[in-house]
Design a protein around this motif. Structure first.
Motif, PDB file in Angstrom:
ATOM      1  N   CYS A  71       0.812  -1.216   0.000  1.00 32.76           N
ATOM      2  CA  CYS A  71       0.000   0.000   0.000  1.00 32.76           C
ATOM      3  C   CYS A  71       0.841   1.259   0.000  1.00 32.76           C
ATOM      4  CB  CYS A  71      -0.926  -0.003   1.221  1.00 32.76           C
ATOM      5  SG  CYS A  71      -2.138  -1.318   1.161  1.00 32.76           S
ATOM      6  N   GLY A  72       0.399   2.229  -0.777  1.00 28.94           N
ATOM      7  CA  GLY A  72       1.060   3.519  -0.821  1.00 28.94           C
ATOM      8  C   GLY A  72       0.320   4.591  -0.058  1.00 28.94           C
ATOM      9  N   ALA A  73      -0.777   4.209   0.612  1.00 28.27           N
ATOM     10  CA  ALA A  73      -1.567   5.194   1.346  1.00 28.27           C
ATOM     11  C   ALA A  73      -2.009   4.634   2.690  1.00 28.27           C
ATOM     12  CB  ALA A  73      -2.804   5.594   0.536  1.00 28.27           C
ATOM     13  N   VAL A  74      -1.866   5.471   3.712  1.00 25.83           N
ATOM     14  CA  VAL A  74      -2.469   5.231   5.015  1.00 25.83           C
ATOM     15  C   VAL A  74      -3.191   6.521   5.364  1.00 25.83           C
ATOM     16  CG1 VAL A  74      -2.077   4.877   7.482  1.00 25.83           C
ATOM     17  CG2 VAL A  74      -0.746   3.572   5.817  1.00 25.83           C
ATOM     18  N   SER A  75      -4.500   6.435   5.510  1.00 29.85           N
ATOM     19  CA  SER A  75      -5.296   7.607   5.859  1.00 29.85           C
ATOM     20  C   SER A  75      -5.795   7.461   7.282  1.00 29.85           C
ATOM     21  CB  SER A  75      -6.482   7.758   4.909  1.00 29.85           C
ATOM     22  OG  SER A  75      -6.018   7.978   3.593  1.00 29.85           O
ATOM     23  N   LEU A  76      -5.792   8.589   8.006  1.00 30.43           N
ATOM     24  CA  LEU A  76      -6.168   8.598   9.419  1.00 30.43           C
ATOM     25  C   LEU A  76      -7.241   9.640   9.695  1.00 30.43           C
ATOM     26  CD1 LEU A  76      -2.609   8.700  10.983  1.00 30.43           C
ATOM     27  CD2 LEU A  76      -4.260   6.899  11.410  1.00 30.43           C
ATOM     28  N   PHE A  77      -8.127   9.291  10.630  1.00 34.55           N
ATOM     29  CA  PHE A  77      -9.012  10.278  11.223  1.00 34.55           C
ATOM     30  C   PHE A  77      -8.775  10.209  12.722  1.00 34.55           C
ATOM     31  CE2 PHE A  77     -12.769  11.345  13.663  1.00 34.55           C
ATOM     32  CZ  PHE A  77     -12.976  12.644  13.234  1.00 34.55           C
ATOM     33  N   ILE A  78      -8.570  11.370  13.339  1.00 35.83           N
ATOM     34  CA  ILE A  78      -8.379  11.449  14.783  1.00 35.83           C
ATOM     35  C   ILE A  78      -9.421  12.423  15.319  1.00 35.83           C
ATOM     36  CG2 ILE A  78      -6.769  11.950  16.656  1.00 35.83           C
ATOM     37  CD1 ILE A  78      -4.547  11.772  14.363  1.00 35.83           C
ATOM     38  N   GLY A  79     -10.350  11.907  16.097  1.00 36.36           N
ATOM     39  CA  GLY A  79     -11.358  12.753  16.732  1.00 36.36           C
ATOM     40  C   GLY A  79     -10.887  13.091  18.132  1.00 36.36           C
ATOM     41  N   THR A  80     -10.740  14.379  18.433  1.00 34.77           N
ATOM     42  CA  THR A  80     -10.208  14.818  19.729  1.00 34.77           C
ATOM     43  C   THR A  80     -11.258  15.606  20.506  1.00 34.77           C
ATOM     44  OG1 THR A  80      -9.308  16.838  18.759  1.00 34.77           O
ATOM     45  CG2 THR A  80      -7.834  14.926  18.859  1.00 34.77           C
ATOM     46  N   THR A  81     -11.036  15.707  21.805  1.00 37.53           N
ATOM     47  CA  THR A  81     -11.919  16.480  22.671  1.00 37.53           C
ATOM     48  C   THR A  81     -11.561  17.956  22.559  1.00 37.53           C
ATOM     49  OG1 THR A  81     -12.079  14.635  24.213  1.00 37.53           O
ATOM     50  CG2 THR A  81     -12.695  16.800  25.056  1.00 37.53           C
ATOM     51  N   ARG A  82     -12.545  18.770  22.193  1.00 36.73           N
ATOM     52  CA  ARG A  82     -12.307  20.212  22.134  1.00 36.73           C
ATOM     53  C   ARG A  82     -12.796  20.846  23.437  1.00 36.73           C
ATOM     54  NH1 ARG A  82     -16.460  19.427  18.386  1.00 36.73           N
ATOM     55  NH2 ARG A  82     -18.447  20.251  19.099  1.00 36.73           N
ATOM     56  N   ASN A  83     -12.373  22.076  23.677  1.00 38.63           N
ATOM     57  CA  ASN A  83     -12.639  22.727  24.975  1.00 38.63           C
ATOM     58  C   ASN A  83     -13.926  23.554  25.002  1.00 38.63           C
ATOM     59  OD1 ASN A  83     -12.024  24.998  23.509  1.00 38.63           O
ATOM     60  ND2 ASN A  83     -10.253  25.581  24.733  1.00 38.63           N
ATOM     61  N   ASN A  84     -14.760  23.443  23.940  1.00 37.67           N
ATOM     62  CA  ASN A  84     -15.973  24.261  23.921  1.00 37.67           C
ATOM     63  C   ASN A  84     -17.056  23.598  23.092  1.00 37.67           C
ATOM     64  OD1 ASN A  84     -16.141  25.568  21.010  1.00 37.67           O
ATOM     65  ND2 ASN A  84     -13.987  25.428  21.594  1.00 37.67           N
ATOM     66  N   PHE A  85     -18.292  23.960  23.407  1.00 38.82           N
ATOM     67  CA  PHE A  85     -19.440  23.540  22.601  1.00 38.82           C
ATOM     68  C   PHE A  85     -20.530  24.579  22.788  1.00 38.82           C
ATOM     69  CE2 PHE A  85     -23.536  21.433  21.974  1.00 38.82           C
ATOM     70  CZ  PHE A  85     -23.357  20.974  20.681  1.00 38.82           C
ATOM     71  N   GLU A  86     -20.912  25.223  21.686  1.00 38.13           N
ATOM     72  CA  GLU A  86     -21.975  26.234  21.688  1.00 38.13           C
ATOM     73  C   GLU A  86     -21.817  27.241  22.822  1.00 38.13           C
ATOM     74  OE1 GLU A  86     -25.712  24.109  21.533  1.00 38.13           O
ATOM     75  OE2 GLU A  86     -25.415  23.640  19.414  1.00 38.13           O
ATOM     76  N   GLY A  87     -20.605  27.779  22.960  1.00 29.33           N
ATOM     77  CA  GLY A  87     -20.338  28.823  23.948  1.00 29.33           C
ATOM     78  C   GLY A  87     -20.087  28.320  25.359  1.00 29.33           C
ATOM     79  N   LYS A  88     -20.196  27.029  25.587  1.00 31.67           N
ATOM     80  CA  LYS A  88     -19.935  26.478  26.923  1.00 31.67           C
ATOM     81  C   LYS A  88     -18.521  25.921  26.977  1.00 31.67           C
ATOM     82  CE  LYS A  88     -24.676  24.843  27.344  1.00 31.67           C
ATOM     83  NZ  LYS A  88     -25.489  23.634  27.357  1.00 31.67           N
ATOM     84  N   LYS A  89     -17.900  26.063  28.142  1.00 33.67           N
ATOM     85  CA  LYS A  89     -16.564  25.527  28.344  1.00 33.67           C
ATOM     86  C   LYS A  89     -16.669  24.038  28.684  1.00 33.67           C
ATOM     87  CE  LYS A  89     -12.330  25.972  30.985  1.00 33.67           C
ATOM     88  NZ  LYS A  89     -11.623  26.636  32.071  1.00 33.67           N
ATOM     89  N   VAL A  90     -16.068  23.210  27.840  1.00 29.87           N
ATOM     90  CA  VAL A  90     -16.062  21.761  28.063  1.00 29.87           C
ATOM     91  C   VAL A  90     -14.854  21.416  28.928  1.00 29.87           C
ATOM     92  CG1 VAL A  90     -15.862  19.497  26.948  1.00 29.87           C
ATOM     93  CG2 VAL A  90     -17.250  21.297  25.881  1.00 29.87           C
ATOM     94  N   ILE A  91     -15.083  20.668  30.003  1.00 31.37           N
ATOM     95  CA  ILE A  91     -14.014  20.229  30.912  1.00 31.37           C
ATOM     96  C   ILE A  91     -13.393  18.931  30.405  1.00 31.37           C
ATOM     97  CG2 ILE A  91     -13.468  19.578  33.295  1.00 31.37           C
ATOM     98  CD1 ILE A  91     -14.393  22.535  32.881  1.00 31.37           C
ATOM     99  N   HIS A  92     -14.238  17.981  30.028  1.00 33.26           N
ATOM    100  CA  HIS A  92     -13.803  16.721  29.418  1.00 33.26           C
ATOM    101  C   HIS A  92     -15.031  15.994  28.873  1.00 33.26           C
ATOM    102  CE1 HIS A  92     -14.649  15.292  33.605  1.00 33.26           C
ATOM    103  NE2 HIS A  92     -15.225  14.314  32.951  1.00 33.26           N
ATOM    104  N   LEU A  93     -14.788  14.902  28.160  1.00 34.44           N
ATOM    105  CA  LEU A  93     -15.860  14.052  27.672  1.00 34.44           C
ATOM    106  C   LEU A  93     -15.813  12.724  28.415  1.00 34.44           C
ATOM    107  CD1 LEU A  93     -15.549  14.528  23.797  1.00 34.44           C
ATOM    108  CD2 LEU A  93     -17.007  15.778  25.392  1.00 34.44           C
ATOM    109  N   GLU A  94     -16.952  12.054  28.461  1.00 36.84           N
ATOM    110  CA  GLU A  94     -17.014  10.696  29.000  1.00 36.84           C
ATOM    111  C   GLU A  94     -17.785   9.843  28.002  1.00 36.84           C
ATOM    112  OE1 GLU A  94     -18.618  10.534  32.969  1.00 36.84           O
ATOM    113  OE2 GLU A  94     -17.309  12.153  33.653  1.00 36.84           O
ATOM    114  N   TYR A  95     -17.231   8.673  27.688  1.00 35.07           N
ATOM    115  CA  TYR A  95     -17.873   7.767  26.743  1.00 35.07           C
ATOM    116  C   TYR A  95     -18.265   6.472  27.436  1.00 35.07           C
ATOM    117  CZ  TYR A  95     -16.318  10.628  22.836  1.00 35.07           C
ATOM    118  OH  TYR A  95     -16.131  11.653  21.945  1.00 35.07           O
ATOM    119  N   GLU A  96     -19.450   5.982  27.053  1.00 37.24           N
ATOM    120  CA  GLU A  96     -19.920   4.673  27.488  1.00 37.24           C
ATOM    121  C   GLU A  96     -20.316   3.911  26.231  1.00 37.24           C
ATOM    122  OE1 GLU A  96     -23.074   4.816  30.352  1.00 37.24           O
ATOM    123  OE2 GLU A  96     -21.948   6.126  31.694  1.00 37.24           O
ATOM    124  N   ALA A  97     -20.245   2.577  26.319  1.00 35.57           N
ATOM    125  CA  ALA A  97     -20.602   1.762  25.158  1.00 35.57           C
ATOM    126  C   ALA A  97     -21.243   0.464  25.600  1.00 35.57           C
ATOM    127  CB  ALA A  97     -19.354   1.452  24.339  1.00 35.57           C
TER     128      ALA A  97
END
Length: 155
Positions: A33-59
């Motif tokens: 293969c000549g290609a490796v493509s990546l997507f990295i989803g990261t936690t940002r510090n804001n959402f709709e004007g609110k300050k985000v402290i962290h995220l929590e995921y459940e599955a």
């Protein structure tokens, strides 16, 4: 690596430990293969004007893994040249700037891997039972993915 040993593989992991971009990208590297493509989803510090402290995921882990395997099968049908696919999703607390999800796809050429990565993240958000809670300074909110088919069917 012997090319005959380089059979297509899917690497799926749901874990509470910090995700590694290097680890995920190395899983999908192939001499074919000549290609490796990546997507990295990261936690940002804001959402709709609110300050985000962290995220929590459940599955619902077993169901989430089954759904991700289905996504990998779909990718291989849509883009037969794709070699390896890795989907790692973090569970539990994810601090600001850290990765919640990393998806990597290898293919002989870039178009297939880029399209497959986009398909993977969009389909994951629409169909995999992983839930995100945004923690703000003085409140929290369970977030619904706009793509999520079961949430939209009730509206």
């Amino acid at each position: 690596m012997d090319e005959s040993e380089d059979v297509p593989k899917d690497f799926i992991k749901l874990k509470s430990a910090k995700l590694s971009v290097d680890e995920v990208s190395e899983l999908v590297v192939s001499p074919n293969c000549g290609a490796v493509s990546l997507f990295i989803g990261t936690t940002r510090n804001n959402f709709e004007g609110k300050k985000v402290i962290h995220l929590e995921y459940e599955a619902y882990t077993s169901m989430a893994e089954t759904e991700i395997k289905k996504i990998c099968r779909d990718v291989r049908q849509k883009w037969p040249s794709v070699k390896h696919i890795a989907v790692h999703h973090r569970l539990g607390v994810v601090p600001i700037t850290e990765a919640s999800v990393i998806i990597a796809v290898s293919s002989p050429h870039r178009a297939e891997s880029l399209e497959a990565v986009m398909y993977c993240i969009n389909t994951l958000k629409a169909s995999v039972p992983i839930w995100k809670k945004e923690i703000y300074e003085d409140e929290y909110s369970w977030k619904e993915n706009k793509e999520c088919f079961w949430a939209n069917s009730e509206k």
